[in-house]
Design an enzyme around this catalytic site. Sequence first.
Site, PDB file in Angstrom:
ATOM      1  N   PHE A 109       0.858  -1.186   0.000  1.00 20.54           N
ATOM      2  CA  PHE A 109       0.000   0.000   0.000  1.00 20.54           C
ATOM      3  C   PHE A 109       0.893   1.235   0.000  1.00 20.54           C
ATOM      4  O   PHE A 109       1.744   1.386   0.872  1.00 20.54           O
ATOM      5  CB  PHE A 109      -0.918   0.025   1.230  1.00 20.54           C
ATOM      6  CG  PHE A 109      -1.896   1.169   1.185  1.00 20.54           C
ATOM      7  CD1 PHE A 109      -3.130   1.028   0.564  1.00 20.54           C
ATOM      8  CD2 PHE A 109      -1.573   2.408   1.720  1.00 20.54           C
ATOM      9  CE1 PHE A 109      -4.025   2.099   0.482  1.00 20.54           C
ATOM     10  CE2 PHE A 109      -2.459   3.481   1.653  1.00 20.54           C
ATOM     11  CZ  PHE A 109      -3.695   3.321   1.035  1.00 20.54           C
TER      12      PHE A 109
ATOM     13  N   LYS B 270       2.476   9.733   8.677  1.00 21.44           N
ATOM     14  CA  LYS B 270       1.754   9.286   9.865  1.00 21.44           C
ATOM     15  C   LYS B 270       2.386   9.781  11.178  1.00 21.44           C
ATOM     16  O   LYS B 270       2.219  10.919  11.551  1.00 21.44           O
ATOM     17  CB  LYS B 270       1.639   7.765   9.846  1.00 21.44           C
ATOM     18  CG  LYS B 270       0.733   7.260   8.735  1.00 21.44           C
ATOM     19  CD  LYS B 270       0.528   5.769   8.807  1.00 21.44           C
ATOM     20  CE  LYS B 270      -0.394   5.261   7.733  1.00 21.44           C
ATOM     21  NZ  LYS B 270      -1.808   5.502   7.962  1.00 21.44           N
TER      22      LYS B 270
ATOM     23  N   ASP C 137       9.280   2.562   1.836  1.00 20.52           N
ATOM     24  CA  ASP C 137       8.115   3.317   2.291  1.00 20.52           C
ATOM     25  C   ASP C 137       7.954   3.008   3.778  1.00 20.52           C
ATOM     26  O   ASP C 137       7.460   1.951   4.165  1.00 20.52           O
ATOM     27  CB  ASP C 137       6.883   2.875   1.492  1.00 20.52           C
ATOM     28  CG  ASP C 137       5.600   3.541   1.982  1.00 20.52           C
ATOM     29  OD1 ASP C 137       5.583   4.070   3.101  1.00 20.52           O
ATOM     30  OD2 ASP C 137       4.599   3.508   1.239  1.00 20.52           O
TER      31      ASP C 137
HETATM   32  C1  LIG Z   1       2.875   2.279   3.940  1.00 19.49           C
HETATM   33  C2  LIG Z   1       1.985   3.416   3.581  1.00 19.49           C
HETATM   34  N1  LIG Z   1       2.328   4.214   2.572  1.00 19.49           N
HETATM   35  C3  LIG Z   1       1.576   5.259   2.216  1.00 19.49           C
HETATM   36  C4  LIG Z   1       0.393   5.545   2.869  1.00 19.49           C
HETATM   37  C5  LIG Z   1      -0.432   6.717   2.448  1.00 19.49           C
HETATM   38  O1  LIG Z   1      -0.378   7.734   3.398  1.00 19.49           O
HETATM   39  P1  LIG Z   1      -1.490   8.895   3.428  1.00 19.49           P
HETATM   40  O2  LIG Z   1      -2.786   8.241   3.738  1.00 19.49           O
HETATM   41  O3  LIG Z   1      -1.009   9.837   4.487  1.00 19.49           O
HETATM   42  O4  LIG Z   1      -1.481   9.521   2.071  1.00 19.49           O
HETATM   43  C6  LIG Z   1      -0.015   4.718   3.930  1.00 19.49           C
HETATM   44  C7  LIG Z   1      -1.284   4.959   4.636  1.00 19.49           C
HETATM   45  O5  LIG Z   1      -1.867   4.105   5.258  1.00 19.49           O
HETATM   46  C8  LIG Z   1       0.800   3.627   4.292  1.00 19.49           C
HETATM   47  O6  LIG Z   1       0.462   2.792   5.303  1.00 19.49           O
END
Ligand SMILES: Cc1ncc(COP(=O)(O)O)c(C=O)c1O
Length: 398
Positions: A137, A251, A222
């Site tokens: 994700f 986050k 990520d």
């Molecule tokens: C691993 C990861 N990358 C990217 C995101 C996307 O972040 P945002 O919702 O702040 O755009 C998330 C959100 O859950 C995530 O868990």
Amino acid sequence: MNKSELIKIANSRLLTVTSRPDIVMCKGQGMYLYDTEDNCYLDFIGGWAVNCLGHSPRVIADVLAEQSRTLINASPSFYNLPMLEYAALLTEQCCLDRVFFASTGAEANEGAIKLARKYGQVFKNGAFEIITTQYSFHGRTLATMAATGKQQWEPMFEPKAGGFRKAVFNDLDSVKQMISDKTCAIMIEPVQGEGGVNVAATEFVRGLRQLCDQENILLILDEIQTGLGRTGKLFCYEHYGVEPDIMTLGKGIGGGYPLAALLAKERLNIFETGEQGGTYTGQPLAMAVGLAVLKEILGQGLVEHSRKMGELLMAMLTELSSHYEIENIRGMGLLVAFDLTKTKGQDFVTKCLQDRLLINSPKERSIRLMPPLVVNEIELEELVVVLKKNLAGSSRLG
Ligand SMILES: Cc1ncc(COP(=O)(O)O)c(C=O)c1O
């Protein structure tokens, strides 16, 4: 306004994007959220792995008040004091040298994708493809949706951005097979959070690093969900003894204030002026909060605390699994999941909500726990009491 009036607004005025229970939250303190009827919820979702210092921590309230009296927004065309202090401290704490600040994880990942493509243009004959993994994700913009490994997203909003190939997570050969002269980077989450808390194997991450070095391509981690103490190290890559070329954070770094970051090695300081930016990049209020959160995490030893509480949580769940129908307890630090053998995840979440416990089900049979890093033993015990109560129907003894 009473609750039914509030829910009427929700049902008639908000663009529907997800299903939510008929609850309106209005206050948060530490590990607890309170709704408009003053019900108190023990929060093991933590704002979706965001509120690392708990709800409404004093340090964030104070810094927001102080910074908002001093300077809320200068403009992205000027440096500001908290931006520089935060950039210095954040890069000092990790293996990356340069940082671009954003507001959301998806925006930081978009920047990472652009930076990898820029690298491909400058150093790799126009290579543009990025290998990501199934069940990953990376966000909800068109490019980050395309990078995400959710099969059910594939037909949505076409045409999305092209140039992503999905390898099998934890399978180095599957990644190797996808590498071509078009590849500029490999991008993974060291622990797939939304995919159900799938922890990358050490050999996999080390193998990816080697592969990237051999092929002269970039390793992007990520760490939007795993970063800043969540996994029991300040950054999850530290568990693996390898360094990424690019890392994204989000986050927890804002503790609830919208903040994300794209970090890169010095040699990747290659964007031309105007190729990357944003109105809110380095906005003083966000920078002051990010700085305060990082200082608090370091100063209060919250990384070590997260490791210890994570171990305790794992031990408690393991004990539970010898009496109840749960299995596959997994995770790192305070990013933990388990599978229910007899109940659907969402049904279990609903039952626990009735007992004022907030947990999440990322997959059909999985339950994920991602509490604030400040969680203590008593709150873990409180969690277990509610889990036990709702697992009672699936006791191994009958
Ligand atoms: C691993 C990861 N990358 C990217 C995101 C996307 O972040 P945002 O919702 O702040 O755009 C998330 C959100 O859950 C995530 O868990």
